[in-house]
Design an enzyme around this catalytic site. Structure first.
Site, PDB file in Angstrom:
ATOM      1  N   TYR A 142      60.199  66.986  77.243  1.00  0.00           N
ATOM      2  CA  TYR A 142      59.169  66.146  78.024  1.00  0.00           C
ATOM      3  C   TYR A 142      58.727  65.236  78.654  1.00  0.00           C
ATOM      4  CZ  TYR A 142      55.518  69.959  76.443  1.00  0.00           C
ATOM      5  OH  TYR A 142      54.564  70.995  76.531  1.00  0.00           O
ATOM      6  N   ASP A 250      50.525  77.585  70.418  1.00  0.00           N
ATOM      7  CA  ASP A 250      49.863  78.605  71.556  1.00  0.00           C
ATOM      8  C   ASP A 250      49.691  79.764  70.388  1.00  0.00           C
ATOM      9  OD1 ASP A 250      49.311  76.731  73.773  1.00  0.00           O
ATOM     10  OD2 ASP A 250      49.995  78.570  75.141  1.00  0.00           O
TER      11      ASP A 250
HETATM   12  C1  IPM Z   1      48.989  70.949  75.639  1.00  0.00           C
HETATM   13  C2  IPM Z   1      49.069  71.472  77.871  1.00  0.00           C
HETATM   14  C3  IPM Z   1      49.716  70.235  77.879  1.00  0.00           C
HETATM   15  C4  IPM Z   1      51.723  70.306  77.225  1.00  0.00           C
HETATM   16  C5  IPM Z   1      50.417  70.899  79.524  1.00  0.00           C
HETATM   17  C6  IPM Z   1      49.294  71.027  80.440  1.00  0.00           C
HETATM   18  C7  IPM Z   1      51.525  69.752  80.009  1.00  0.00           C
HETATM   19  O1  IPM Z   1      50.148  73.061  77.283  1.00  0.00           O
HETATM   20  O2  IPM Z   1      48.898  69.867  75.709  1.00  0.00           O
HETATM   21  O3  IPM Z   1      49.499  71.446  74.747  1.00  0.00           O
HETATM   22  O4  IPM Z   1      52.360  70.892  77.428  1.00  0.00           O
HETATM   23  O5  IPM Z   1      51.618  69.333  76.733  1.00  0.00           O
HETATM   24 MN    MN Z   2      50.124  73.555  75.576  1.00  0.00          MN
END
Ligand code: IPM
Ligand code: MN
Length: 359
Positions: A142, A250
């Site tokens: 990231y 997720d």
């Molecule tokens: C999360 C979201 C974020 C991430 C995005 C919106 C940048 O998906 O908080 O999981 O990838 O961290």
């Molecule tokens: Mn996410």
């Protein structure tokens, strides 16, 4: 108790779910006699429109001078579909995490009896699932440098870097959490392929000598993705790097019932931030249909983590459980019979307040 909370509704459904969370905060204040000052600030696409910057200095200032931060969601369709945009809403969230040193993102995964039959997964597999993911939040791919796409869009580079310190500080929190739970910690990595994962494994192995009571296990991320569906009850505390943590949480939300139910706490050097794990879901924005429970449960995490208000936190969580049991849920949880964002928020608020009347 008095306190100051920075409130960053953000984009898409963010403002709607945060409105309900702030309603819950009012109910908590009324029931328990607290007084919180809310300071609203822009972030994401909304902040790009007003200042050109997805994380303006004024927002940073408000965050730094508050006791805790409540964040909604970030992201907008016009950016998702435009890979050449020079500034993106998500940068606001990433910069905020980095600037405020929020290196550990804690994502609990629990199940609700009333929702188990609605899950696409078999009941026997998900009953009694209760684990928590410690996701590293300010390192890895990231934030890799270099990261670019060539001007002619023929090649792109992202870099994944970790150092021992970045791993140690989040691992320490995960070991401690495992100590307070059933004592099992699973490091999820890809050490058979990635150098950074081998550094994670070595670092965590070295640390485990200091935590003899914790049973440490290792799992490759591809297998972990499968195990999470096959046998999620095997997990207690999962520790993982930034991107793997994003993806598997997720996936884990399907066990809970919906991503609209999953709260998180982002903690680190100073002030902590509380954010639902879902995104901005722009298709649903303004429709009063989004699930406010992830934001409300994030608020519950804040009550406990930032203000030490354990009873208040439990009361909010119990009110959410009760509302789910009564079937007052949004469409993501029950497409057959559903309620609006505001109806769900009000129902939770009513329960919190009616308990106080009963006392
Ligand atoms: C999360 C979201 C974020 C991430 C995005 C919106 C940048 O998906 O908080 O999981 O990838 O961290
Ligand atoms: Mn996410």
């Amino acid at each position: 108790m008095k306190g100051t909370i920075a409130v960053l509704p953000g984009d898409g459904i963010g403002p709607e779910v945060i409105r309900e969370a702030s309603g819950i905060l009012k109910a908590v204040e009324e029931r328990f006699g607290h007084n919180f000052t809310l300071k609203y600030a822009d972030i994401g696409a909304a902040a790009i429109v007003s200042t050109g910057n997805p994380f303006p200095e004024s927002t940073e200032e408000i965050c730094r001078s508050s006791d805790a931060i409540l964040f909604g969601a970030i992201g907008a369709l016009e950016y998702d579909n435009n890979p050449s945009a020079t500034v993106r809403p998500e940068e606001g969230l990433l910069r905020m995490r980095m600037t405020l040193g929020l290196y550990a993102n804690i994502r609990p995964v629990t199940t609700y009896d009333a929702l188990i039959s609605l899950s696409p997964l078999k009941e026997a597999r998900i009953r009694n699932v209760d684990f928590v993911v410690y996701r590293e939040l300010t390192g890895g791919i990231y934030f890799g440098k270099p990261s670019f796409v060539t001007d002619d869009y023929t090649e792109a580079v992202d870099t994944c870097t970790y150092n021992r310190n970045e791993i140690t500080r989040v691992a320490q929190l995960a070991f401690e959490a495992a100590g307070k739970r059933t004592g099992k910690l699973t490091l999820v990595d890809k050490a058979n392929v990635l150098s950074t994962s081998r550094l994670w494994r070595k670092t965590v192995q070295d640390m485990s000598a200091g935590y003899p009571e914790i049973k440490l296990e290792f799992m490759f991320v591809d297998n972990a993705a499968m195990q999470m569906i096959l046998n999620p009850a095997q997990f207690d505390v999962i520790l993982t790097e930034n991107m793997f943590g994003d993806i598997i949480t997720d996936e884990a939300s399907v066990i809970t019932g919906s991503i609209g139910l999953m709260p998180s706490a982002s903690v680190g050097e100073t002030v902590s931030l509380f954010e639902p794990i879902h995104g901005s879901y722009p298709q649903a924005a303004g429709k009063n249909s989004a699930n406010p429970m992830a934001s409300i449960l994030s608020l519950a995490m804040m009550m406990e983590h930032s203000f030490g208000l354990a009873e208040e936190s439990r009361t909010v969580r119990e009110a959410v459980t009760e509302v789910i049991a009564r079937g007052i849920v949004t469409e993501d949880l029950n497409p057959e019979k559903f309620f609006t964002t505001t109806e769900v928020g009000s129902a939770i608020s009513d329960i919190i307040l009616s308990k106080s009347l009963a006392e």
